[in-house]
Motif scaffolding. Structure first.
Motif, PDB file in Angstrom:
ATOM      1  N   ASN A   1      -2.139   0.697 -11.306  1.00 41.75           N
ATOM      2  CA  ASN A   1      -1.361   1.941 -11.287  1.00 41.75           C
ATOM      3  C   ASN A   1      -0.505   2.030 -12.556  1.00 41.75           C
ATOM      4  O   ASN A   1       0.409   1.224 -12.743  1.00 41.75           O
ATOM      5  CB  ASN A   1      -0.469   1.972 -10.039  1.00 41.75           C
ATOM      6  CG  ASN A   1       0.183   3.328  -9.823  1.00 41.75           C
ATOM      7  OD1 ASN A   1       0.421   4.067 -10.787  1.00 41.75           O
ATOM      8  ND2 ASN A   1       0.467   3.665  -8.581  1.00 41.75           N
TER       9      ASN A   1
ATOM     10  N   THR B   1       0.834  -1.204   0.000  1.00 36.94           N
ATOM     11  CA  THR B   1       0.000   0.000   0.000  1.00 36.94           C
ATOM     12  C   THR B   1       0.868   1.253   0.000  1.00 36.94           C
ATOM     13  O   THR B   1       0.618   2.209  -0.747  1.00 36.94           O
ATOM     14  CB  THR B   1      -0.931   0.013   1.228  1.00 36.94           C
ATOM     15  OG1 THR B   1      -1.718  -1.179   1.201  1.00 36.94           O
ATOM     16  CG2 THR B   1      -1.850   1.218   1.220  1.00 36.94           C
ATOM     17  N   PHE B   2       1.906   1.242   0.836  1.00 32.84           N
ATOM     18  CA  PHE B   2       2.820   2.388   0.881  1.00 32.84           C
ATOM     19  C   PHE B   2       3.516   2.587  -0.463  1.00 32.84           C
ATOM     20  O   PHE B   2       3.636   3.712  -0.957  1.00 32.84           O
ATOM     21  CB  PHE B   2       3.867   2.192   1.986  1.00 32.84           C
ATOM     22  CG  PHE B   2       4.979   3.204   1.930  1.00 32.84           C
ATOM     23  CD1 PHE B   2       4.803   4.475   2.454  1.00 32.84           C
ATOM     24  CD2 PHE B   2       6.196   2.893   1.321  1.00 32.84           C
ATOM     25  CE1 PHE B   2       5.822   5.422   2.384  1.00 32.84           C
ATOM     26  CE2 PHE B   2       7.209   3.831   1.248  1.00 32.84           C
ATOM     27  CZ  PHE B   2       7.024   5.103   1.785  1.00 32.84           C
TER      28      PHE B   2
ATOM     29  N   ASN C   1       2.569   1.771  -3.459  1.00 27.53           N
ATOM     30  CA  ASN C   1       1.619   2.316  -4.430  1.00 27.53           C
ATOM     31  C   ASN C   1       1.404   3.813  -4.209  1.00 27.53           C
ATOM     32  O   ASN C   1       1.370   4.595  -5.162  1.00 27.53           O
ATOM     33  CB  ASN C   1       0.289   1.561  -4.311  1.00 27.53           C
ATOM     34  CG  ASN C   1      -0.746   2.061  -5.284  1.00 27.53           C
ATOM     35  OD1 ASN C   1      -0.542   2.043  -6.492  1.00 27.53           O
ATOM     36  ND2 ASN C   1      -1.860   2.552  -4.751  1.00 27.53           N
ATOM     37  N   GLU C   2       1.304   4.218  -2.934  1.00 29.50           N
ATOM     38  CA  GLU C   2       1.043   5.623  -2.613  1.00 29.50           C
ATOM     39  C   GLU C   2       2.235   6.523  -2.926  1.00 29.50           C
ATOM     40  O   GLU C   2       2.084   7.596  -3.518  1.00 29.50           O
ATOM     41  CB  GLU C   2       0.668   5.752  -1.126  1.00 29.50           C
ATOM     42  CG  GLU C   2      -0.724   5.234  -0.819  1.00 29.50           C
ATOM     43  CD  GLU C   2      -1.024   5.209   0.672  1.00 29.50           C
ATOM     44  OE1 GLU C   2      -2.137   4.788   1.033  1.00 29.50           O
ATOM     45  OE2 GLU C   2      -0.137   5.583   1.479  1.00 29.50           O
TER      46      GLU C   2
ATOM     47  N   THR D   1       2.873   7.136  -6.595  1.00 30.86           N
ATOM     48  CA  THR D   1       1.874   8.067  -7.119  1.00 30.86           C
ATOM     49  C   THR D   1       2.194   9.499  -6.680  1.00 30.86           C
ATOM     50  O   THR D   1       2.101  10.437  -7.482  1.00 30.86           O
ATOM     51  CB  THR D   1       0.475   7.659  -6.627  1.00 30.86           C
ATOM     52  OG1 THR D   1       0.243   6.309  -7.022  1.00 30.86           O
ATOM     53  CG2 THR D   1      -0.598   8.553  -7.214  1.00 30.86           C
ATOM     54  N   THR D   2       2.592   9.666  -5.419  1.00 28.01           N
ATOM     55  CA  THR D   2       2.921  10.992  -4.895  1.00 28.01           C
ATOM     56  C   THR D   2       4.022  11.662  -5.713  1.00 28.01           C
ATOM     57  O   THR D   2       3.932  12.833  -6.065  1.00 28.01           O
ATOM     58  CB  THR D   2       3.386  10.887  -3.422  1.00 28.01           C
ATOM     59  OG1 THR D   2       2.307  10.370  -2.651  1.00 28.01           O
ATOM     60  CG2 THR D   2       3.815  12.239  -2.870  1.00 28.01           C
TER      61      THR D   2
ATOM     62  N   LEU E   1      -3.509  -3.186  -6.567  1.00 27.96           N
ATOM     63  CA  LEU E   1      -2.992  -1.810  -6.456  1.00 27.96           C
ATOM     64  C   LEU E   1      -1.881  -1.615  -7.483  1.00 27.96           C
ATOM     65  O   LEU E   1      -1.752  -0.544  -8.089  1.00 27.96           O
ATOM     66  CB  LEU E   1      -2.456  -1.542  -5.046  1.00 27.96           C
ATOM     67  CG  LEU E   1      -3.461  -1.507  -3.904  1.00 27.96           C
ATOM     68  CD1 LEU E   1      -2.720  -1.277  -2.580  1.00 27.96           C
ATOM     69  CD2 LEU E   1      -4.495  -0.416  -4.121  1.00 27.96           C
TER      70      LEU E   1
END
Ligand SMILES: [Zn+2]
Length: 250
Positions: free
Chosen positions: A89, A51-52, A54-55, A58-59, A85
């Motif tokens: 992406n 999850t991290f 993927n985030e 994206t950031t 995820l």
């Protein structure tokens, strides 16, 4: 085939995580080599770190390549959702790292190249992997456009079979590990300097291109995430670094 030797970077830092890098001969540095193409590759997912990953990708808008393994993808409903995820992406490319990851018995695994090929086919079919980008489980072996480097002699036939099947087989130039028992660790900014250094020294499989190995599960560690964030920030804001997916590797 020669055996790969890994060097442990021994410089100690107060925070961060230690690395290993592939040892090869040094060569002259010229002024034309300031651009460093960086390939972030993350193995063995999905995990609680997914999850991290993927985030943060994206950031920062930084493309990466992941090498999930089918047995982790199909562990349960939650792991399947984590895997999605990645697949949803557009910044994330999925490579093939086998379904079983040799179940940890690498030497035995590589003594049956046809079974290795079947394991990669199974992973491609079950995880819907369409790219022909591969990484061998537990081996830093390369087969790229006719160029090759073999880690241990036992994986030679398997790597050649994958290459004959159209796969580009990627090892790594440097690994950023997170072993909790390590006493030699580096942080995100130190890692940037090391990546730049081995690029300038042409100390990689392809000069000017640095493939970095990460492990999905490391990102469950909050300190590691903090250091990785610094690393990504540096990649984003230093124009000498050009991040890319392995599909753009020369
Ligand atoms: Zn792996």
């Amino acid at each position: 085939m020669k055996t790969t030797v890994f060097l442990l970077i021994t410089a100690a830092f107060s925070t961060g995580f230690f690395i290993t890098r592939h040892a090869s001969q040094k060569s002259k540095v010229t002024k034309h080599d300031s651009i460093c193409h960086v390939y972030i590759t993350i193995d063995d997912g999905p995990s609680s770190g997914t999850t991290f990953i993927n985030e943060i990708v994206t950031t920062y808008g930084i493309p990466i390549t992941v090498f999930p393994i089918g047995k982790n993808v199909y562990k349960n409903d939650s792991s399947i959702n984590l895997f999605h995820l990645y697949t949803k992406n557009p910044l994330i490319e999925t490579g093939n790292h086998s379904f079983t990851h040799a179940n940890g018995h690498y030497h035995q695994y590589y003594s049956h190249p046809e079974d290795v090929m079947n394991d990669f086919d199974l992973n491609a079919d079950t995880c819907y992997i369409t790219s022909k980008i591969a990484r061998l489980p537990g081996r830093n072996t390369w087969r790229i456009n006719g160029r090759k480097r073999t880690d241990l002699a036992d994986d030679t036939a398997s790597a050649d079979l994958l290459a004959a099947g159209g796969y580009a087989v990627f090892g790594w130039d440097i690994e950023w590990r997170c072993d909790s028992n390590s006493t030699t660790r580096v942080g995100g900014n130190d890692m940037l300097q090391i990546v730049r250094k081995i690029s300038l020294q042409k100390n990689t499989f392809t000069p000017g291109n640095v493939v970095i190995l990460f492990h999905d599960s490391c990102f469950a560690d909050s300190l590691y995430r903090l250091q990785f964030n610094l690393f990504m920030k540096g990649l984003k804001h230093d124009e000498n670094f050009v991040p890319g997916k392995l599909s753009s590797y020369p």
